[in-house]
Design a protein around this motif. Structure first.
Motif, mmCIF file in Angstrom:
data_model
loop_
_atom_site.group_PDB
_atom_site.id
_atom_site.type_symbol
_atom_site.label_atom_id
_atom_site.label_comp_id
_atom_site.label_asym_id
_atom_site.label_seq_id
_atom_site.Cartn_x
_atom_site.Cartn_y
_atom_site.Cartn_z
ATOM 1 N N ILE A 64 0.845 -1.204 0.000
ATOM 2 C CA ILE A 64 0.000 0.000 0.000
ATOM 3 C C ILE A 64 0.876 1.248 0.000
ATOM 4 N N ASP A 117 1.363 4.490 -2.664
ATOM 5 C CA ASP A 117 0.618 5.667 -2.199
ATOM 6 C C ASP A 117 1.611 6.708 -1.681
ATOM 7 N N THR A 169 -7.261 7.186 5.626
ATOM 8 C CA THR A 169 -6.861 6.694 4.299
ATOM 9 C C THR A 169 -6.694 5.182 4.308
ATOM 10 N N LEU A 170 -6.027 4.657 5.327
ATOM 11 C CA LEU A 170 -5.844 3.204 5.407
ATOM 12 C C LEU A 170 -7.183 2.482 5.536
ATOM 13 N N LYS A 187 -9.656 3.730 2.000
ATOM 14 C CA LYS A 187 -9.099 3.404 0.685
ATOM 15 C C LYS A 187 -8.638 1.955 0.591
ATOM 16 N N TYR A 188 -8.214 1.386 1.759
ATOM 17 C CA TYR A 188 -7.579 0.067 1.694
ATOM 18 C C TYR A 188 -8.189 -0.987 2.618
ATOM 19 N N ARG A 224 -12.688 -5.449 1.260
ATOM 20 C CA ARG A 224 -12.113 -4.279 0.593
ATOM 21 C C ARG A 224 -10.697 -4.516 0.068
ATOM 22 N N THR A 225 -10.160 -5.698 0.288
ATOM 23 C CA THR A 225 -8.754 -5.918 -0.074
ATOM 24 C C THR A 225 -8.580 -6.534 -1.460
ATOM 25 N N ARG A 253 -6.257 -9.590 -2.292
ATOM 26 C CA ARG A 253 -4.798 -9.418 -2.280
ATOM 27 C C ARG A 253 -4.177 -9.842 -0.957
#
Length: 546
Positions: free
Chosen positions: A294, A298, A389-390, A393-394, A431-432, A435
């Motif tokens: 990540i 980013d 953000t973590l 977004k991730y 949400r991953t 991955r």
């Protein structure tokens, strides 16, 4: 009486110094207990001019915040233990034997000794350890912040971070067939070199680091059968000089070239026995690799924060939980070289006091030549951008509380965060994008449990604590500080709106709700709950977002 125990371990100090440290421990502990009672609504509470009026059902207790005392009927109570016995009288037939009473008593002993022995102890020059060793009062809100149940007092004084003692690790050999191992060859070689063990290691054994406390007090009884069968060989060898970090069980080599090591310790510290589960070891490397990827892609995140990599480790795969959790370890990145020219503190240490009585964060504000509002803005900007953000977004809900965030300062100004310890993160696998592969458990989370983790650790713990200190130490308005927090949260979500994230609004809603969830630390001790308990608390952000 617990005060007598403190005196037994303080023979080189004057009676005045001992009395002062005991009084400091009483004041700090009473403050934390009262805060828990009020926040968790354990008893009906009314705000008074000097503190709180608490209805204990067997009488009315009036807490005087200015003097840290409780007036109960005709008595003036300074000792938190006596106050707790009154609190628990209606909850149990034997209040003096309640586990929480025993935990607080143990905490008071160690809190007094830390004040007495460590307040003026020189800190290590090591860039990681120098900031961690300020952990005199421990967890910022937990009433059992210095509890070390089951550990002899002299061992706490030997290994607790605030005592600034170096020591060597013990080493054992364990049959490979017993252990899960996901360390690469390079880290295996580094571990062997760090051990300083020059004896022969059979091809079917691993060399395993063990905390000296664990080696001396725990292994022989927990692994009696394995030792008899030579599945575990207790080596008469110590090697690899380390000091304890603020987390106690994570040790830092004094040589910057070797990784830090998270080790199990079979002692209850705060409310948890500090052993290490199979899942923590098995998931650590995959989670770390995922978060590293990540950050590689980013650039914004990379400029404001860094994850402390976990390289994997070893763990005993056994159905007996005691056996599996006490023979595990995780290697963690040693980032000392990245701190050249900067100072770093684990966030919970920022509110400790130096020998002049000045809080560390006040020193930093003075050094930065910023006003407190500006310093606060710089601090929370790093924290809010990184955490949201973590999450959004991730799908990574980090533990953003003050124990797992270290803050890097340049000339007193907060410039960078370090995120450490992935054992408590909550990752929304949906949400991953397939991955990340991790074992089922607390880390493998739903969206709601990820939200719960972030909301509690970021707002209810970390930012609330900073604001409470700023308001107490400077002529600042609390709501003005919360308004700044609100503006930065909105700013981050506005930036993320450009990413076309489908759950953006759902994530924003956890910050604009009327109430926030806060972990009920004292309620969990009173009920001996195995799972976390949360209470609903008024959200200070609500008025500004709406």
């Amino acid at each position: 009486m617990w005060e007598t125990v403190v005196q037994q371990y303080s023979k080189t100090f004057s009676s005045e110094e001992i009395t002062k440290s005991i009084q400091q421990a009483k004041v700090e502990t009473m403050r934390k207990i009262i805060r828990c009672i009020v926040d968790e609504q354990i008893y009906p509470v009314k705000i008074t001019k000097t503190g709180y009026c608490i209805n204990l059902f067997n009488g009315i207790a009036n807490y005087d915040a200015n003097h840290s005392i409780v007036k109960f009927e005709n008595d003036v109570i300074e000792d938190p233990l006596i106050f707790l016995e009154q609190c628990l009288e209606r909850k149990t037939d034997h209040p003096t034997n309640h586990p929480f009473i025993l935990e607080i008593e143990n905490h008071l002993i160690h809190q007094s000794l830390s004040y007495l022995h460590c307040s003026h102890v020189p800190k290590s020059a090591h860039p990681i350890l120098s900031g961690d060793q300020w952990v005199i009062t421990g967890h910022n809100i937990h009433p059992c912040s210095k509890t070390k149940l089951g550990m002899p007092i002299q061992e706490v004084m030997r290994y607790a971070p605030e005592y600034n003692q170096s020591f060597k690790l013990n080493w054992i050999m364990v049959k490979k067939s017993l252990l899960f191992n996901n360390l690469c060859d390079d880290h295996m070689e580094k571990l062997k070199a760090f051990s300083e063990f020059d004896g022969e290691i059979s091809d079917d054994y691993y060399l395993v680091p063990v905390h000296p406390y664990q080696y001396q007090y725990e292994l022989a009884s927990i692994y009696e059968s394995e030792i008899k069968e030579n599945s575990i060989i207790m080596l008469d060898h110590q090697g690899g000089v380390v000091k304890s970090t603020s987390s106690f069980r994570t040790v830092c080599p004094l040589d910057h070239t070797f990784p830090m090591i998270k080790l199990p310790i079979n002692s209850q510290m705060t409310s948890t026995v500090r052993s290490i589960s199979n899942n923590s070891v098995m998931n650590s490397k995959n989670i770390s690799t995922f978060i590293d990827e990540i950050y590689e892609h980013d650039p914004l995140l990379k400029t404001i924060s860094s994850p402390m990599a976990e390289y994997g480790g070893m763990t005993y795969c056994h159905s007996n939980v005691l056996k599996q959790r006490n023979l595990s370890f995780i290697l963690r990145e040693n980032h000392a070289k990245a701190l050249q020219g900067k100072s770093m503190y684990t966030a919970t240490c920022l509110f400790e006091r130096d020998h002049t009585g000045t809080k560390i964060y006040q020193q930093l504000i003075n050094k930065s030549q910023l006003n407190p509002y500006e310093w606060f803005e710089n601090y929370i900007q790093l924290l809010i951008k990184t955490t949201i953000t973590l999450m959004t977004k991730y799908g990574v809900g980090i533990e953003a509380h003050m124990q797992n965030i270290s803050v890097c300062f340049q000339q007193g100004n907060p410039v960078h965060l370090f995120i450490k310890d992935y054992g408590g993160v909550r990752i929304d696998i949906s949400r991953t994008g397939n991955r990340l592969k991790i074992n089922e458990g607390h880390t493998h989370a739903t969206t709601s449990s990820m939200h719960e983790k972030v909301q509690n650790t970021l707002i209810s713990n970390h930012i609330s604590t900073i604001i409470s200190h700023l308001v107490a130490d400077y002529p600042l308005e609390e709501m003005a500080l919360w308004k700044i927090v609100c503006l930065y949260i909105q700013q981050v979500f506005e930036q993320l709106s450009k990413e076309q994230i489908p759950w953006l609004d759902d994530d924003f809603c956890i910050f604009n709700a009327k109430t926030l969830k806060q972990k009920a630390l004292m309620s969990m001790r009173l009920t001996n709950a195995k799972n976390d308990i949360y209470i609903e608390k008024e959200n200070p952000l609500y008025v500004y977002i709406h």
